[in-house]
Design a protein around this motif. Structure first.
Motif, short mmCIF file in Angstrom:
data_model
loop_
_atom_site.label_atom_id
_atom_site.label_comp_id
_atom_site.label_asym_id
_atom_site.label_seq_id
_atom_site.Cartn_x
_atom_site.Cartn_y
_atom_site.Cartn_z
N ARG A 1 -8.58 -6.19 2.03
CA ARG A 1 -9.88 -6.21 2.71
C ARG A 1 -10.06 -7.66 2.98
O ARG A 1 -10.50 -7.99 4.32
N ASN A 2 -9.82 -8.85 2.39
CA ASN A 2 -10.05 -10.01 2.72
C ASN A 2 -8.96 -10.46 3.73
O ASN A 2 -9.06 -11.32 4.62
N GLU A 3 -7.75 -9.81 3.70
CA GLU A 3 -6.71 -10.21 4.41
C GLU A 3 -6.99 -9.69 5.87
O GLU A 3 -6.86 -10.51 7.05
N LEU A 4 -7.17 -8.44 6.08
CA LEU A 4 -7.63 -7.72 7.38
C LEU A 4 -9.06 -7.37 7.76
O LEU A 4 -9.30 -7.10 8.86
N GLY A 5 -9.69 -7.41 6.82
CA GLY A 5 -11.21 -6.99 7.06
C GLY A 5 -11.57 -5.54 6.76
O GLY A 5 -10.51 -4.78 6.47
N PRO A 6 -12.62 -4.97 6.92
CA PRO A 6 -13.15 -4.01 6.54
C PRO A 6 -12.60 -2.76 7.26
O PRO A 6 -12.66 -1.48 6.79
N VAL A 7 -11.59 -2.97 8.07
CA VAL A 7 -11.11 -1.83 9.20
C VAL A 7 -10.07 -1.17 8.22
O VAL A 7 -9.77 -0.02 8.28
N ALA A 8 -9.43 -2.04 7.40
CA ALA A 8 -8.34 -1.46 6.52
C ALA A 8 -8.78 -0.69 5.13
O ALA A 8 -8.90 -1.30 4.24
N VAL A 9 -9.16 0.47 5.34
CA VAL A 9 -9.37 1.34 4.45
C VAL A 9 -8.43 1.83 3.52
O VAL A 9 -7.51 2.43 3.99
N ILE A 10 -8.14 1.32 2.24
CA ILE A 10 -7.27 1.95 1.36
C ILE A 10 -7.76 3.13 0.41
O ILE A 10 -8.56 3.02 -0.16
N LYS A 11 -7.29 4.22 0.96
CA LYS A 11 -7.83 5.31 0.06
C LYS A 11 -7.35 5.46 -1.41
O LYS A 11 -7.88 5.68 -2.20
N SER A 12 -5.84 5.26 -1.47
CA SER A 12 -5.38 5.42 -2.81
C SER A 12 -4.08 4.65 -3.00
O SER A 12 -3.44 4.11 -1.85
N ILE A 13 -3.77 4.21 -4.29
CA ILE A 13 -2.72 3.52 -4.35
C ILE A 13 -1.70 3.93 -5.38
O ILE A 13 -2.26 4.60 -6.33
N ALA A 14 -0.52 4.00 -5.22
CA ALA A 14 0.47 4.67 -6.24
C ALA A 14 1.37 3.64 -6.72
O ALA A 14 1.86 2.83 -5.66
N PHE A 15 1.63 3.65 -7.86
CA PHE A 15 2.61 2.47 -8.21
C PHE A 15 4.23 3.18 -8.48
O PHE A 15 4.01 4.16 -8.96
N CYS A 16 4.96 2.44 -7.95
CA CYS A 16 6.30 2.97 -8.31
C CYS A 16 7.50 1.83 -8.47
O CYS A 16 6.87 0.84 -8.28
N ASP A 17 8.59 2.36 -8.90
CA ASP A 17 9.86 1.37 -9.18
C ASP A 17 10.41 0.86 -8.14
O ASP A 17 10.88 -0.26 -7.99
N LYS A 18 10.73 1.63 -6.88
CA LYS A 18 11.31 1.00 -5.80
C LYS A 18 10.85 2.13 -4.63
O LYS A 18 10.23 3.02 -4.66
N LEU A 19 11.08 1.49 -3.39
CA LEU A 19 10.56 2.23 -2.14
C LEU A 19 11.92 2.69 -1.61
O LEU A 19 12.86 1.96 -1.54
N PRO A 20 11.82 3.80 -0.82
CA PRO A 20 13.00 4.26 0.01
C PRO A 20 13.27 3.38 1.09
O PRO A 20 12.32 3.12 1.76
N ARG A 21 14.63 3.03 1.35
CA ARG A 21 14.91 2.09 2.45
C ARG A 21 15.99 2.46 3.22
O ARG A 21 16.74 3.40 2.54
N THR A 22 16.06 2.21 4.45
CA THR A 22 17.33 2.42 5.18
C THR A 22 18.49 1.61 4.79
O THR A 22 18.16 0.50 4.23
N ARG A 23 19.60 1.70 5.42
CA ARG A 23 20.68 0.94 4.89
C ARG A 23 20.56 -0.49 5.46
O ARG A 23 20.88 -1.42 4.87
#
Ligand code: WTA
Length: 638
Positions: A589-611
């Motif tokens: 919110r500080n970075e972007l302002g109140p438009v950036a509504v984050i509904k939920s946060i999930a924690f994980c070990d890694k993210l899927p990426r392309t090559r």
């Protein structure tokens, strides 16, 4: 209802709504005329747009309607000289419009201000003179960090009048987001307000503007103009900051209108794409005014007696085209409201409609979904009989919301006109007219002079009923003339499906040729009708010291259409807990302002990426929603 449910109901929607006979009789464009316009525009598109251009005033006419020799860069009306403000204001002063209301403004606390065309013209002239005396010249960028105030409209028009380029930044954006846009545009002047009223509170804005200017990076800004809205004590930097009323007090009521080339830039408007950097969409005086004027007057059937209310914020294109330039070009009366739709209670919008006798009400589906929750007693408490047309924009309207709006606001008499367009298109592209047979959830067909198609990834048309990519197959006058300092970015729109404009939306065409927009084909998140770039959100998460990397996707939200869900990988040594979640949300919110509504946060070990290392948000989204997103949607992952 989840997204797949919404999609199902769109696919099954078979209701059709015919306009009432009286409406057809009274419409500016009747069905035969629409048919004829479509045929004419298909046979002779240049002739069609030339006729539209002839409805406006030019200092010098064009040598040619369209020069596409540098395609995909297009020059509309090359050789012509004009100024959109001449058409939006100056010329009305010579006609019966002179003493007609141009703007009815209502503040959240209930204060009102009204301007006739003559009064608005003089205010704009005074501020245009003030801008000139601050050293602003043709081609300079003026950044507006403003809520819905009359001065916002005045400053936009005054900037355009002297040939400078305005860029309005949504007042809900953070100092950092503002700074980024100021730097990209290299703005010389910043216009803001001490504060504004929102939901019973005062939001201080000048403080945030000051924060944006801290540090050497925003030293392009030479001065700041501050509109006094809430009489707040604010820090004024000597020699840099000026109060609006102090500046205009001494100025003359007349100001020369700069003569512009048709293709000279009118405004820059930043919008999100899939990358971290917002894109500065550029619109110019000539083509934009022709496209906006023709489509607004056609779709909304503007009559001399209308009171037109586009309930959009000035930071978005909807307000530029349908709140400021379009209505003024058409010589109609606009309504503008400063505050929250539910303040002091959930009938504020309906009370405004009733008190001013609004005839055309244009809003976003998210607003309808939000108001639906409060039930029908709120609209029932007001006389809404002045309304004759309703319109929506920004996202697909579900048949349920469409019917609610039609029945409870429109008395089952007012057509609901679902208009599809984009910051890039400047004007309405796919939309019904009041005489069109309507299917709730469909944007119906391209307007005359506009050509669209639904294609697969190779550019081949898909069969009726199948999902595909929405493309526009011929240039249109209000098309962006480019991206600010980003030629390659502009070309990309035309290269994904070679030779055609790739809109970034998935659509389906039915057996009758009606188009149903199904959502974005790329990763752009549409929160309450506002485009938010996932990469911007991800970068905001990464500012937090606990975050190693983050991916953000849009997930269905009952009210906002979509909301953001984040997948976060933490640095070694950090543990997820409620405090951290709260802290992360605060950081974003500080970075972007109140438009950036984050509904939920999930924690994980890694993210899927392309090559090549790009985050595959699509995989996360498919997993999250249990969807098979099909062939057509992965275009941006490559
Ligand atoms: C979406 C807003 C469905 C779409 C004027 C588009 C819509 C993006 C509609 C542009 C509609 C706009 N039905 N979706 N009637 N209108 N959109 O640039 O995804 O803020 O690409 O312009 O909003 O958003 P923008």
């Amino acid at each position: 209802m989840d997204q797949s449910g919404a999609l199902d109901s769109l696919l099954q929607e078979e209701r059709v709504f015919r306009p009432l006979p009286q409406l057809v009789i009274e419409a500016n464009v009747n069905p035969q005329e629409l048919d004829a316009a479509r045929k004419f525009a298909a046979m002779d598109p240049m002739g069609y747009w030339e006729e539209a251009a002839d409805e406006l005033d030019w200092f010098k006419k064009w040598d040619q309607v369209l020069d596409d020799s540098q395609s995909p860069f297009c020059k509309w009306f090359p050789g012509a000289r004009c100024n959109i403000v001449y058409n939006a204001l100056d010329r009305h002063i010579e006609t019966a419009n002179k003493n007609k209301l141009a703007l009815i403004w209502e503040g959240e606390p209930g204060d009102t201000r009204k301007y006739t065309y003559f009064e608005l013209y003089r205010e704009v002239n005074r501020f245009a003179n003030a801008l000139r005396s601050l050293g602003i010249r043709k081609g300079d960028r003026v950044l507006l960090y403003m809520p819905q105030l009359p001065e916002t409209m005045i400053a936009m028009l005054a900037t355009a009048k002297i040939g400078a380029i305005h860029s309005v930044v949504f007042a809900g954006f953070s100092a950092k987001a503002l700074r980024q846009r100021i730097n990209d545009a290299q703005a010389k002047l910043l216009i803001t307000t001490d504060g504004f009223y929102r939901n019973g509170r005062i939001i201080r804005l000048k403080d945030t503007a000051d924060e944006a200017l801290i540090g050497a990076c925003a030293d392009c800004v030479e001065s700041m103009v501050v509109v006094r809205r809430c009489n707040l004590g604010v820090d004024m930097v000597d020699g840099r900051d000026f109060h609006y009323d102090d500046l205009v007090r001494q100025e003359r009521n007349e100001a020369p209108t700069e003569v512009m080339d048709s293709g000279d830039p009118l405004f820059l408007l930043y919008t999100s794409g899939t990358t971290g950097k917002p894109k500065g969409i550029v619109h110019s005086h000539g083509g934009y005014m022709v496209g906006v004027h023709r489509t607004l007057t056609t779709v909304f059937d503007i009559k001399p007696t209308d009171i037109f209310w586009c309930a959009a914020d000035p930071g978005w294109v909807t307000s530029h085209s349908s709140g400021v330039y379009g209505p003024l070009l058409a010589g109609t009366t606009s309504v503008m409201y400063e505050g929250h739709p539910n303040y002091p209670q959930a009938d504020r919008l309906w009370s405004i409609v009733a008190r001013y006798g609004v005839t055309i009400f244009y809003t976003a589906p998210t607003m309808i979904r939000m108001l639906m929750r409060f039930g029908t007693q709120y609209p029932k408490g007001h006389d809404l009989s002045s309304l004759r047309l309703l319109g929506t924009v920004g996202e697909t309207i579900s048949p349920e919301a469409w019917i609610w709006l039609y029945k409870n606001i429109g008395r089952s008499e007012c057509p609901v006109l679902d208009t599809w367009w984009q910051t890039e298109t400047g004007m309405f592209m796919l939309a019904p007219l009041p005489i069109t047979l309507l299917k709730p959830g469909s944007v119906t067909k391209p307007l005359p002079g506009v050509e669209a198609d639904v294609v697969d990834r190779n550019g081949d048309p898909v069969e009726p009923g199948k999902g595909g990519l929405l493309v526009l197959t011929r240039p249109w006058p209000a098309m962006m003339t480019g991206l600010w300092n980003d030629e390659e970015g502009y070309r990309e729109y035309w290269e994904k499906i070679p030779g055609r404009y790739y809109a970034g939306d998935v659509a389906r065409r039915d057996e009758d040729g009606y188009i149903w927009i199904q959502g974005r084909a790329d990763d752009v998140i549409n929160i309450a009708g506002h485009r938010i770039g996932p990469a911007e959100l991800e970068a905001a998460f990464c500012v937090h010291r606990a975050v190693s990397e983050a991916a953000v996707i849009g997930v269905p939200d009952r009210i906002k259409g979509e909301a953001a869900k984040a997948f976060v990988v933490l640095h070694h040594g950090f543990e997820p807990d409620d405090d951290l979640i709260r802290d992360l949300k605060r950081t974003v919110r500080n970075e972007l302002g109140p438009v950036a509504v984050i509904k939920s946060i999930a924690f994980c070990d890694k993210l899927p990426r392309t090559r090549s290392g790009k985050i595959m948000r699509r995989v996360l989204k498919a997993e999250e929603l249990g969807l098979d997103l099909g062939d057509v949607t992965g275009l941006d992952d490559e």
